[in-house]
Enzyme design. Structure first.
Site, PDB file in Angstrom:
ATOM      1  N   ARG A  28       0.838  -1.205   0.000  1.00  7.70           N
ATOM      2  CA  ARG A  28       0.000   0.000   0.000  1.00  7.70           C
ATOM      3  C   ARG A  28       0.870   1.252   0.000  1.00  7.70           C
ATOM      4  O   ARG A  28       1.880   1.313   0.708  1.00  7.70           O
ATOM      5  CB  ARG A  28      -0.924   0.003   1.224  1.00  7.70           C
ATOM      6  CG  ARG A  28      -1.922  -1.118   1.156  1.00  7.70           C
ATOM      7  CD  ARG A  28      -3.010  -1.046   2.216  1.00  7.70           C
ATOM      8  NE  ARG A  28      -3.650  -2.356   2.258  1.00  7.70           N
ATOM      9  CZ  ARG A  28      -4.561  -2.774   1.386  1.00  7.70           C
ATOM     10  NH1 ARG A  28      -4.983  -1.960   0.422  1.00  7.70           N
ATOM     11  NH2 ARG A  28      -5.069  -3.985   1.467  1.00  7.70           N
ATOM     12  N   ILE A  30       2.139   4.784   0.959  1.00 12.59           N
ATOM     13  CA  ILE A  30       2.173   5.432   2.276  1.00 12.59           C
ATOM     14  C   ILE A  30       1.329   6.708   2.303  1.00 12.59           C
ATOM     15  O   ILE A  30       0.884   7.147   3.371  1.00 12.59           O
ATOM     16  CB  ILE A  30       3.642   5.723   2.672  1.00 12.59           C
ATOM     17  CG1 ILE A  30       3.817   5.811   4.182  1.00 12.59           C
ATOM     18  CG2 ILE A  30       4.191   6.954   1.973  1.00 12.59           C
ATOM     19  CD1 ILE A  30       5.271   5.784   4.628  1.00 12.59           C
ATOM     20  N   ASN A  86       4.708   6.349 -13.720  1.00 16.56           N
ATOM     21  CA  ASN A  86       5.389   7.609 -13.982  1.00 16.56           C
ATOM     22  C   ASN A  86       6.836   7.303 -14.367  1.00 16.56           C
ATOM     23  O   ASN A  86       7.467   6.426 -13.772  1.00 16.56           O
ATOM     24  CB  ASN A  86       5.355   8.501 -12.745  1.00 16.56           C
ATOM     25  CG  ASN A  86       3.933   8.909 -12.368  1.00 16.56           C
ATOM     26  OD1 ASN A  86       3.098   9.113 -13.237  1.00 16.56           O
ATOM     27  ND2 ASN A  86       3.666   9.012 -11.079  1.00 16.56           N
ATOM     28  N   VAL A  95      10.219   8.295  -6.932  1.00 19.73           N
ATOM     29  CA  VAL A  95      11.039   7.193  -6.402  1.00 19.73           C
ATOM     30  C   VAL A  95      11.692   6.468  -7.586  1.00 19.73           C
ATOM     31  O   VAL A  95      10.987   5.905  -8.437  1.00 19.73           O
ATOM     32  CB  VAL A  95      10.194   6.211  -5.567  1.00 19.73           C
ATOM     33  CG1 VAL A  95      11.039   5.021  -5.128  1.00 19.73           C
ATOM     34  CG2 VAL A  95       9.590   6.909  -4.358  1.00 19.73           C
ATOM     35  N   HIS A  99       7.873   1.357 -10.651  1.00 16.49           N
ATOM     36  CA  HIS A  99       6.670   0.972  -9.912  1.00 16.49           C
ATOM     37  C   HIS A  99       5.425   1.359 -10.674  1.00 16.49           C
ATOM     38  O   HIS A  99       5.411   2.350 -11.404  1.00 16.49           O
ATOM     39  CB  HIS A  99       6.645   1.611  -8.514  1.00 16.49           C
ATOM     40  CG  HIS A  99       6.821   3.101  -8.511  1.00 16.49           C
ATOM     41  ND1 HIS A  99       8.056   3.707  -8.624  1.00 16.49           N
ATOM     42  CD2 HIS A  99       5.915   4.114  -8.440  1.00 16.49           C
ATOM     43  CE1 HIS A  99       7.906   5.024  -8.604  1.00 16.49           C
ATOM     44  NE2 HIS A  99       6.619   5.292  -8.498  1.00 16.49           N
ATOM     45  N   MET A 100       4.387   0.572 -10.467  1.00 17.96           N
ATOM     46  CA  MET A 100       3.085   0.833 -11.067  1.00 17.96           C
ATOM     47  C   MET A 100       2.119   1.172  -9.948  1.00 17.96           C
ATOM     48  O   MET A 100       2.056   0.475  -8.930  1.00 17.96           O
ATOM     49  CB  MET A 100       2.637  -0.445 -11.793  1.00 17.96           C
ATOM     50  CG  MET A 100       1.279  -0.376 -12.431  1.00 17.96           C
ATOM     51  SD  MET A 100       0.920  -1.986 -13.199  1.00 17.96           S
ATOM     52  CE  MET A 100       2.090  -1.953 -14.528  1.00 17.96           C
TER      53      MET A 100
HETATM   54  P1  5GP Z   1       6.045   8.303  -8.026  1.00 16.14           P
HETATM   55  O1  5GP Z   1       5.746   9.767  -7.911  1.00 16.14           O
HETATM   56  O2  5GP Z   1       7.529   8.037  -7.970  1.00 16.14           O
HETATM   57  O3  5GP Z   1       5.372   7.660  -9.208  1.00 16.14           O
HETATM   58  O4  5GP Z   1       5.362   7.621  -6.779  1.00 16.14           O
HETATM   59  C1  5GP Z   1       6.051   7.265  -5.633  1.00 16.14           C
HETATM   60  C2  5GP Z   1       5.020   6.798  -4.622  1.00 16.14           C
HETATM   61  O5  5GP Z   1       5.694   6.120  -3.596  1.00 16.14           O
HETATM   62  C3  5GP Z   1       4.248   7.943  -3.975  1.00 16.14           C
HETATM   63  O6  5GP Z   1       2.844   7.740  -4.200  1.00 16.14           O
HETATM   64  C4  5GP Z   1       4.601   7.846  -2.502  1.00 16.14           C
HETATM   65  O7  5GP Z   1       3.526   8.141  -1.629  1.00 16.14           O
HETATM   66  C5  5GP Z   1       5.066   6.409  -2.369  1.00 16.14           C
HETATM   67  N1  5GP Z   1       6.087   6.203  -1.345  1.00 16.14           N
HETATM   68  C6  5GP Z   1       7.228   6.921  -1.173  1.00 16.14           C
HETATM   69  N2  5GP Z   1       7.942   6.436  -0.148  1.00 16.14           N
HETATM   70  C7  5GP Z   1       7.228   5.376   0.333  1.00 16.14           C
HETATM   71  C8  5GP Z   1       7.465   4.465   1.413  1.00 16.14           C
HETATM   72  O8  5GP Z   1       8.468   4.516   2.136  1.00 16.14           O
HETATM   73  N3  5GP Z   1       6.514   3.509   1.628  1.00 16.14           N
HETATM   74  C9  5GP Z   1       5.385   3.416   0.853  1.00 16.14           C
HETATM   75  N4  5GP Z   1       4.533   2.439   1.155  1.00 16.14           N
HETATM   76  N5  5GP Z   1       5.160   4.255  -0.171  1.00 16.14           N
HETATM   77  C10 5GP Z   1       6.056   5.226  -0.418  1.00 16.14           C
END
Ligand code: 5GP
Ligand code: ZN
Length: 113
Positions: A28, A30, A86, A95, A99-100
């Site tokens: 899930r 965060i 993204n 990040v 990831h999806m």
């Molecule tokens: P991005 O913007 O890179 O596509 O999405 C990164 C996602 O990772 C964000 O929705 C953010 O809330 C989530 N995220 C970042 N750090 C963590 C973490 O330590 N644990 C979890 N479960 N989600 C994270």
């Protein structure tokens, strides 16, 4: 490696992991943007979609398949959901581990940002 998602894969930082196999894990988000907000990631560190090799491309098909199964389990399959990857800075990737996102459980915007 200083990668937050690799640390989740390694169990070094906690996460609400809801699926795991030898190649893919899901947990899930965060900071959920919808009632259901899951992240589906490869266990292997691939920085972004732009770094995916042709040999690795079947991994993304597996991630989609797992996301579809999780959508059923989470009860959003019938109502509908969105899968988002993204890629890079202007693509909104924060990040740097592929990831999806699976988003569902509310009416999502028709615009894509
Ligand atoms: P991005 O913007 O890179 O596509 O999405 C990164 C996602 O990772 C964000 O929705 C953010 O809330 C989530 N995220 C970042 N750090 C963590 C973490 O330590 N644990 C979890 N479960 N989600 C994270
Ligand atoms: Zn990583």
């Amino acid at each position: 490696m200083d990668c937050v998602f690799c640390k989740i894969v390694a169990g070094e930082i906690p996460a609400d992991i809801i699926y795991r196999d030898e190649e893919v894990i899901a947990f899930r988000d965060i900071n959920p943007q919808a009632p259901v907000h899951l992240l589906i990631i490869p266990g292997k560190h691939i920085p972004s979609l732009a770094d995916l090799t042709e040999a690795e491309s079947s991994l993304v098909a597996r991630m989609i398949n797992i996301a579809n199964q999780l959508a059923v389990k989470e009860g959003v399959s019938e109502g509908g959901y969105r899968l988002v990857i993204n890629c890079g800075e202007q693509g909104g990737q924060l990040v740097p581990h592929l990831h999806m996102h699976l988003l569902g459980g509310r009416q999502l915007s028709a615009t894509l940002g």
